[in-house]
Structures are given as structure tokens and as C-alpha cells.
Write a protein that holds these residues in place. Structure first.
Motif, mmCIF file in Angstrom:
data_model
loop_
_atom_site.group_PDB
_atom_site.id
_atom_site.type_symbol
_atom_site.label_atom_id
_atom_site.label_comp_id
_atom_site.label_asym_id
_atom_site.label_seq_id
_atom_site.Cartn_x
_atom_site.Cartn_y
_atom_site.Cartn_z
ATOM 1 N N LEU A 190 0.841 -1.198 0.000
ATOM 2 C CA LEU A 190 0.000 0.000 0.000
ATOM 3 C C LEU A 190 0.877 1.249 0.000
ATOM 4 C CD1 LEU A 190 -3.137 0.651 0.230
ATOM 5 C CD2 LEU A 190 -2.595 1.357 2.562
ATOM 6 N N ARG A 191 1.967 1.221 0.765
ATOM 7 C CA ARG A 191 2.848 2.387 0.870
ATOM 8 C C ARG A 191 3.434 2.761 -0.488
ATOM 9 N NH1 ARG A 191 8.193 2.950 1.291
ATOM 10 N NH2 ARG A 191 8.494 0.672 1.451
ATOM 11 N N THR A 192 3.822 1.760 -1.267
ATOM 12 C CA THR A 192 4.416 2.018 -2.585
ATOM 13 C C THR A 192 3.393 1.927 -3.709
ATOM 14 O OG1 THR A 192 5.020 -0.320 -2.860
ATOM 15 C CG2 THR A 192 6.645 1.132 -1.804
ATOM 16 N N SER A 193 2.156 1.583 -3.367
ATOM 17 C CA SER A 193 1.066 1.418 -4.331
ATOM 18 C C SER A 193 1.431 0.401 -5.406
ATOM 19 C CB SER A 193 0.700 2.766 -4.980
ATOM 20 O OG SER A 193 -0.602 2.733 -5.505
ATOM 21 N N CYS A 194 1.775 -0.791 -4.954
ATOM 22 C CA CYS A 194 2.226 -1.857 -5.851
ATOM 23 C C CYS A 194 1.042 -2.483 -6.596
ATOM 24 C CB CYS A 194 2.961 -2.915 -5.030
ATOM 25 S SG CYS A 194 3.650 -4.252 -6.031
ATOM 26 N N ASN A 195 0.999 -2.279 -7.896
ATOM 27 C CA ASN A 195 -0.108 -2.782 -8.717
ATOM 28 C C ASN A 195 -0.174 -4.299 -8.741
ATOM 29 O OD1 ASN A 195 -1.044 -0.259 -9.438
ATOM 30 N ND2 ASN A 195 0.048 -0.207 -11.390
ATOM 31 N N THR A 196 0.984 -4.946 -8.974
ATOM 32 C CA THR A 196 0.967 -6.401 -9.151
ATOM 33 C C THR A 196 0.558 -7.108 -7.862
ATOM 34 O OG1 THR A 196 3.354 -6.497 -8.670
ATOM 35 C CG2 THR A 196 2.684 -6.337 -10.990
ATOM 36 N N ALA A 197 0.975 -6.563 -6.720
ATOM 37 C CA ALA A 197 0.614 -7.189 -5.443
ATOM 38 C C ALA A 197 -0.888 -7.125 -5.213
ATOM 39 C CB ALA A 197 1.357 -6.496 -4.301
ATOM 40 N N PHE A 198 -1.488 -5.963 -5.463
ATOM 41 C CA PHE A 198 -2.926 -5.821 -5.215
ATOM 42 C C PHE A 198 -3.753 -6.519 -6.289
ATOM 43 C CE2 PHE A 198 -1.762 -2.698 -2.065
ATOM 44 C CZ PHE A 198 -2.771 -2.856 -1.120
ATOM 45 N N ALA A 199 -3.249 -6.593 -7.509
ATOM 46 C CA ALA A 199 -3.968 -7.326 -8.549
ATOM 47 C C ALA A 199 -4.028 -8.810 -8.212
ATOM 48 C CB ALA A 199 -3.290 -7.113 -9.905
ATOM 49 N N GLN A 200 -2.902 -9.377 -7.777
ATOM 50 C CA GLN A 200 -2.884 -10.783 -7.380
ATOM 51 C C GLN A 200 -3.744 -11.014 -6.151
ATOM 52 O OE1 GLN A 200 -1.285 -13.534 -8.990
ATOM 53 N NE2 GLN A 200 -2.763 -14.480 -7.593
ATOM 54 N N LEU A 201 -3.704 -10.058 -5.216
ATOM 55 C CA LEU A 201 -4.552 -10.164 -4.027
ATOM 56 C C LEU A 201 -6.020 -10.185 -4.422
ATOM 57 C CD1 LEU A 201 -4.509 -10.259 -0.930
ATOM 58 C CD2 LEU A 201 -4.551 -7.756 -0.931
ATOM 59 N N GLY A 202 -6.396 -9.342 -5.394
ATOM 60 C CA GLY A 202 -7.774 -9.327 -5.879
ATOM 61 C C GLY A 202 -8.178 -10.648 -6.498
ATOM 62 N N ILE A 203 -7.273 -11.247 -7.262
ATOM 63 C CA ILE A 203 -7.553 -12.559 -7.866
ATOM 64 C C ILE A 203 -7.776 -13.599 -6.772
ATOM 65 C CG2 ILE A 203 -6.562 -14.433 -9.240
ATOM 66 C CD1 ILE A 203 -5.058 -12.278 -10.849
ATOM 67 N N ASP A 204 -6.912 -13.563 -5.743
ATOM 68 C CA ASP A 204 -7.016 -14.534 -4.656
ATOM 69 C C ASP A 204 -8.313 -14.358 -3.864
ATOM 70 O OD1 ASP A 204 -4.540 -15.452 -5.435
ATOM 71 O OD2 ASP A 204 -3.434 -14.358 -3.887
ATOM 72 N N LEU A 205 -8.721 -13.124 -3.650
ATOM 73 C CA LEU A 205 -9.951 -12.852 -2.898
ATOM 74 C C LEU A 205 -11.188 -13.221 -3.700
ATOM 75 C CD1 LEU A 205 -9.034 -9.359 -1.389
ATOM 76 C CD2 LEU A 205 -9.351 -11.482 -0.090
ATOM 77 N N GLY A 206 -11.149 -12.929 -5.002
ATOM 78 C CA GLY A 206 -12.293 -13.173 -5.865
ATOM 79 C C GLY A 206 -13.192 -11.951 -5.982
ATOM 80 N N PRO A 207 -13.910 -11.812 -7.084
ATOM 81 C CA PRO A 207 -14.731 -10.616 -7.318
ATOM 82 C C PRO A 207 -15.859 -10.445 -6.315
ATOM 83 C CG PRO A 207 -15.216 -12.301 -8.964
ATOM 84 C CD PRO A 207 -14.002 -12.766 -8.212
ATOM 85 N N GLU A 208 -16.420 -11.550 -5.816
ATOM 86 C CA GLU A 208 -17.535 -11.429 -4.866
ATOM 87 C C GLU A 208 -17.096 -10.751 -3.576
ATOM 88 O OE1 GLU A 208 -16.702 -14.213 -6.417
ATOM 89 O OE2 GLU A 208 -18.453 -14.836 -7.602
ATOM 90 N N ALA A 209 -15.901 -11.072 -3.090
ATOM 91 C CA ALA A 209 -15.406 -10.460 -1.853
ATOM 92 C C ALA A 209 -15.150 -8.973 -2.049
ATOM 93 C CB ALA A 209 -14.121 -11.157 -1.405
ATOM 94 N N LEU A 210 -14.611 -8.600 -3.204
ATOM 95 C CA LEU A 210 -14.368 -7.191 -3.496
ATOM 96 C C LEU A 210 -15.692 -6.436 -3.614
ATOM 97 C CD1 LEU A 210 -11.489 -7.455 -6.143
ATOM 98 C CD2 LEU A 210 -11.281 -6.898 -3.712
ATOM 99 N N ASP A 211 -16.652 -7.052 -4.280
ATOM 100 C CA ASP A 211 -17.963 -6.424 -4.455
ATOM 101 C C ASP A 211 -18.653 -6.244 -3.107
ATOM 102 O OD1 ASP A 211 -20.330 -5.619 -6.149
ATOM 103 O OD2 ASP A 211 -21.184 -7.365 -5.157
ATOM 104 N N GLU A 212 -18.589 -7.245 -2.257
ATOM 105 C CA GLU A 212 -19.221 -7.168 -0.940
ATOM 106 C C GLU A 212 -18.603 -6.040 -0.108
ATOM 107 O OE1 GLU A 212 -19.973 -9.973 3.029
ATOM 108 O OE2 GLU A 212 -19.029 -10.799 1.225
ATOM 109 N N GLN A 213 -17.275 -5.925 -0.153
ATOM 110 C CA GLN A 213 -16.615 -4.874 0.625
ATOM 111 C C GLN A 213 -16.936 -3.495 0.058
ATOM 112 O OE1 GLN A 213 -14.497 -5.363 3.606
ATOM 113 N NE2 GLN A 213 -15.409 -3.328 3.572
ATOM 114 N N ALA A 214 -16.963 -3.378 -1.266
ATOM 115 C CA ALA A 214 -17.311 -2.099 -1.892
ATOM 116 C C ALA A 214 -18.722 -1.675 -1.505
ATOM 117 C CB ALA A 214 -17.181 -2.201 -3.411
ATOM 118 N N LYS A 215 -19.658 -2.608 -1.546
ATOM 119 C CA LYS A 215 -21.043 -2.295 -1.154
ATOM 120 C C LYS A 215 -21.109 -1.856 0.312
ATOM 121 C CE LYS A 215 -24.015 -4.954 -4.301
ATOM 122 N NZ LYS A 215 -23.083 -5.312 -5.370
ATOM 123 N N ALA A 216 -20.303 -2.471 1.169
ATOM 124 C CA ALA A 216 -20.310 -2.096 2.577
ATOM 125 C C ALA A 216 -19.880 -0.647 2.767
ATOM 126 C CB ALA A 216 -19.388 -3.031 3.366
#
Length: 489
Positions: A275-301
Motif C-alpha cells: 500500500l505504501r508504494t502502491s504496488c499494482n501487481t501485489a494488489f492485482a494478485q490479491l484481488g484474484i485470490d480474494l475473488g470478485p464477490e469479496a471485493l464487491d461485498e466490501q465495496a457495497k459495505a
């Protein structure tokens, strides 16, 4: 009575009944709709003949009605019109009103149910009907600081009190002069409106809350990090993959870090450093691991996909969970996790994310009307702060706060530093189209240990810096100026 006369009587009675039902329906059931119809000239002349209440910010009158010698009796006048145009909007006899003039109209003309006693008293005493004053949460000092810091660049600034949800500043540029559209000259008002409507810079858009939404870029990494922490997928100090390039699944595309930089010589990094360096590849892989439903649920919250009134209408922010009825694939999920692909937000929504983190995980309803006073200065309406929900736990909020402090201390947001004050923030540089410079974002709150303000700033297409822009370079100094204005007031 013979049969023909009886039949005529029945028909006549039926006609009277139909007439009575129709008139009752029109005068009672349809009355609110007909009164609100912009083509209703009687309603228009009625409202224009009433001394419309003032709109007040920090004790300063920013919109008022003054007597004039014409058929309308009162002219709406705006002080510092461009500074507050995103707040007041305009009140026009020629065009539908906008902004607070529209949202608070029932208070400004005195027709709100909460003002019934004032109307009844005027009826009994024969007093002249008069609108009530609407006192806003906007702080003139903070509003001016946001306006000055944004300069001549296109974009928007939103500042919230994270503990209450009060909107302290709302600036949208380019702005406009509401006095021109409020003119009682139909020709002048029409010419002014048409000029604004035809302007490619879209000065009538309130970029802070409505109109077009924006890709949030790396500010969305706060949502991704929140989803990971809430789900227990990672801890702040846990090593996660951070390659120099990430091959997107089921795609020929490769994702790079900003400027082709490396996040780590080892190919891994901690969540906090990502987060400090705003690493794209780290957060993109994290998003893949979490899955779109988890991201959508958190965004809605945090408020995505929700209709909201402050009381100005706020355009819903969107996370693209589905495309053509199917859940997005891993490649699109990766891009969405870093605030690209089809993720769209308003600056208000981004400010709300920071405000929830600042407030220990509790998200407050943003609001702009502090109180409404009748002409005799009696308080008729007063807003009580209201919780929307708890999108994250206090533990997650504290963790994100500490990670955001790192962003400002020695990460991508050092330009938001304030001497003697600990600031938490996150930068974002959002790609738009191949032929346009990226948008520059910054969101933050301060002081980090006892937040007084949460801010979101967007500078469209990099502003003066163009293709050389980053959120940390262009938007962070604007956020700093707004936070300083609140802390020093």
C-alpha cells in the motif's frame, strides 16, 4: 317519474359522481406532482412571489432573495457565486432548479410539513408568507481553501467530518455563475444556460457527487486491502507476491507497476509496503485470490451501488461484479482490484471510504443541512448525525490507518505531510483512455490519531502536469491544504 326521465337522472348523477371523483383526484392525489411540475406557471409565480429563504454557510449568506420591481417581486442573488455553485446550484423561473435550491426548496419557500405552524400562524394573522433559512454544514474557510488549492484545474474536492458525516467543503471546477441563469430576463437566462450547457468543460456538472463518475485508480486499493484484512486472508506484515510484471489469467495482457518500477527485489512484499508504494501487481494478485464477490461485498459495505441523498442526489459508485450476466473473470478482477477496468466512483464515495477508516470502521451518513430556521429564527429542523453501517471492524480500521500513515510518511503521499500533524492517506493515478492523461487522486484524513477531516481530491487528466501527473504529486498538496484549513480553524 317515467322511465326516460329516470334514465336521464341516473346519467346526470353518474356524470356528477365522475366529475367529483376526477376533481378530488386532481386536487388531492395529483396535487404534489402538479405543484412540482416545472410547467406549472401558477406554482412558479406563487413561489417567486414569496421571499425565498436564504442559504447560509458558516454565518455567511451565500444565496438570498431581494425585492425587485417586476412581476416576480423577488430576485435570487448569489454571493461568491462560482465558489459555491456546486453547493447552491441555481433557482430559475426559466429552467428547473438545481443544487441546494432544488433539494431544500420546501424549506426555502416554507411549504415543508415541518413548517406547518409557521404557515398556520401567517394564515391566522394575515402575515405575508416567507421562506425559512437553510444553514449548511459547509465551512467557508475550508471551502475557500479547497477552491484555491484546486486552482484552474478541472476536478473536485470533498471534505467530511468523519465523526458526524457533515460536509465541510464541496468544490467542483470549472464552476459557473448562478446569477446569470437566475435572471428574470428570459432571453438572458436562456442565453446563459445554453452557453453553459454547450460548454465542453461541463461547468454545470457537480463533479464532486454527480454527473460522470471516475475510475478511482489506486485509491480503490483501500477497499481491496479492507476485504483482505476483514476476511483474514492476510496480515499487514505478511509477505505477498509482488512481481515486476503479472501475467493476467486467461489473457495475453501483462500488468506492470507504475512507471515499470519494481516493488521488491525479492518478488514479494508485505501488505503494508504494497500500500505504501502502491504496488499494482501485489494488489492485482490479491484481488484474484480474494475473488470478485469479496471485493464487491466490501465495496457495497462502503456505500457502492447505493442511492444517497445529502440531500443533493449522489450518483451511485459501481463495482463491475457482472458483465452480460456473468461474473467477471480473473483478469478483470485483477484490474478492478487496483481501481481500473469498469470500477467507477464519485469523489464523495472516496471521501466516505477514508471517513469510515478514520472513524474506527463506522460510516456516517454525509449531510449538508445543519439546521432550518423560520423567519423568526426558531429552529424548525436540525440534523442529527446518522450511522450508515460498519463496513470494517475497528481492528481493520486501525490497521488501515497505520498503513495509510506509512503512505504519507515515506510512500507515494509525502506531499500531504503537515508539520506536527500525523496524516493518513492514499494516492491514486487512474488511467482513462489511450489518448488522455490519467486522473490524479488523493484521499486522506487528519490528525490520524483524532481525525477532524477526511478528504478526497480528483484532478482530471493530471491537471497542469498532464501525462507527468501522479496522485501524490498533483492531488496530495490540494488535500493537504484542505486538511490544514480544518486543523487551523
Amino acid at each position: 317519474m317515467n322511465v326516460p326521465i329516470r334514465r336521464v337522472a341516473v346519467v346526470a348523477l353518474a356524470l356528477f359522481l365522475v366529475l367529483m371523483v376526477a376533481s378530488t383526484w386532481i386536487q388531492v392525489a395529483q396535487a404534489p406532482t402538479l405543484n412540482a411540475d416545472g410547467r406549472n406557471s401558477r406554482s412558479l409565480y406563487r413561489d417567486l412571489s414569496i421571499q425565498r429563504g436564504p442559504i447560509i454557510a458558516g454565518g455567511q449568506t451565500i444565496a438570498e432573495s431581494v425585492p425587485v420591481d417586476d412581476a416576480f417581486m423577488y430576485q435570487r442573488v448569489y454571493a461568491e457565486p462560482e465558489l459555491y455553485s456546486a453547493v447552491t446550484g441555481y433557482y430559475s423561473f426559466r429552467f428547473q432548479s438545481t443544487g441546494m435550491e432544488r433539494a431544500a426548496n420546501e424549506y426555502l419557500v416554507g411549504t415543508s410539513d415541518s413548517l406547518w405552524w409557521d404557515r398556520f400562524r401567517n394564515l391566522i394573522s394575515g402575515g405575508t408568507p416567507q421562506g425559512s433559512s437553510v444553514e449548511l454544514t459547509i465551512d467557508p474557510v475550508v471551502q475557500q481553501a479547497a477552491w484555491d488549492a484546486l486552482g484552474d484545474q478541472r476536478g473536485a474536492v470533498v471534505a467530511l467530518d468523519p465523526k458526524t458525516g457533515a460536509v465541510l467543503a464541496m468544490v467542483s471546477k470549472p464552476a459557473f455563475d448562478p446569477n446569470l441563469v437566475a435572471s428574470h430576463s428570459s432571453a438572458d437566462a436562456s442565453a446563459a444556460f445554453q452557453s453553459l450547457a454547450d460548454d465542453s468543460a461541463r461547468p454545470l456538472d457537480n463533479r464532486a457527487i454527480a454527473g460522470r463518475t471516475y475510475p478511482p485508480g489506486s485509491t480503490f486499493k483501500l477497499v481491496t486491502a479492507a476485504a483482505a484484512l476483514e476476511g483474514g486472508a492476510v496480515t499487514p506484515d505478511q509477505q505477498i507476491p509482488a512481481p515486476d510484471q503479472l501475467q493476467l489469467p486467461q489473457s495475453s495482457s501483462v500488468l506492470n507497476n507504475f512507471g515499470g518500477e519494481s516493488c521488491s527485489p525479492t518478488g514479494t512484499t508485505t501488505l503494508a509496503d504494497a500500500l505504501r508504494t502502491s504496488c499494482n501487481t501485489a494488489f492485482a494478485q490479491l484481488g484474484i485470490d480474494l475473488g470478485p464477490e469479496a471485493l464487491d461485498e466490501q465495496a457495497k459495505a462502503f456505500g457502492f451501488d447505493s442511492r444517497m441523498s445529502i440531500p443533493l442526489q449522489v450518483t451511485s459508485s459501481q463495482f463491475p461484479l457482472e458483465v452480460d450476466g456473468a461474473t467477471i473473470d480473473s483478469a478483470k478482477t485483477a484490474l478492478s482490484a487496483i481501481g481500473q477496468y469498469d470500477v467507477k466512483v464519485t469523489p464523495m464515495q472516496v471521501a466516505m471510504i477514508s471517513a469510515a477508516i478514520a472513524n474506527g470502521g463506522t460510516l456516517m451518513q454525509p449531510y449538508m443541512i445543519d439546521r432550518v430556521r423560520t423567519p423568526d429564527l426558531t429552529v424548525a429542523v436540525e440534523t442529527d448525525p446518522e450511522e450508515i453501517g460498519t463496513p470494517i471492524s475497528r481492528e481493520t480500521a486501525d490497521t488501515l490507518r497505520d498503513m495509510m500513515i506509512g503512505v504519507v510518511q515515506d510512500g507515494t503521499g509525502t506531499s500531504a505531510q503537515i508539520s506536527g500533524v500525523q496524516v493518513a492517506g492514499k494516492s491514486g493515478t487512474a488511467e482513462t483512455t489511450a489518448d488522455a492523461a490519467p486522473h490524479a487522486w488523493f484521499t486522506s484524513f487528519a490528525p490520524a490519531d483524532n481525525p477532524q477531516v477526511a478528504v478526497a481530491v480528483i484532478v482530471e487528466n493530471g491537471g497542469d502536469a498532464g501525462n507527468e501527473a501522479t496522485g501524490g504529486r498533483v492531488a496530495a498538496p490540494i488535500a493537504r491544504a484542505v486538511m490544514e484549513a480544518v486543523i487551523n480553524r
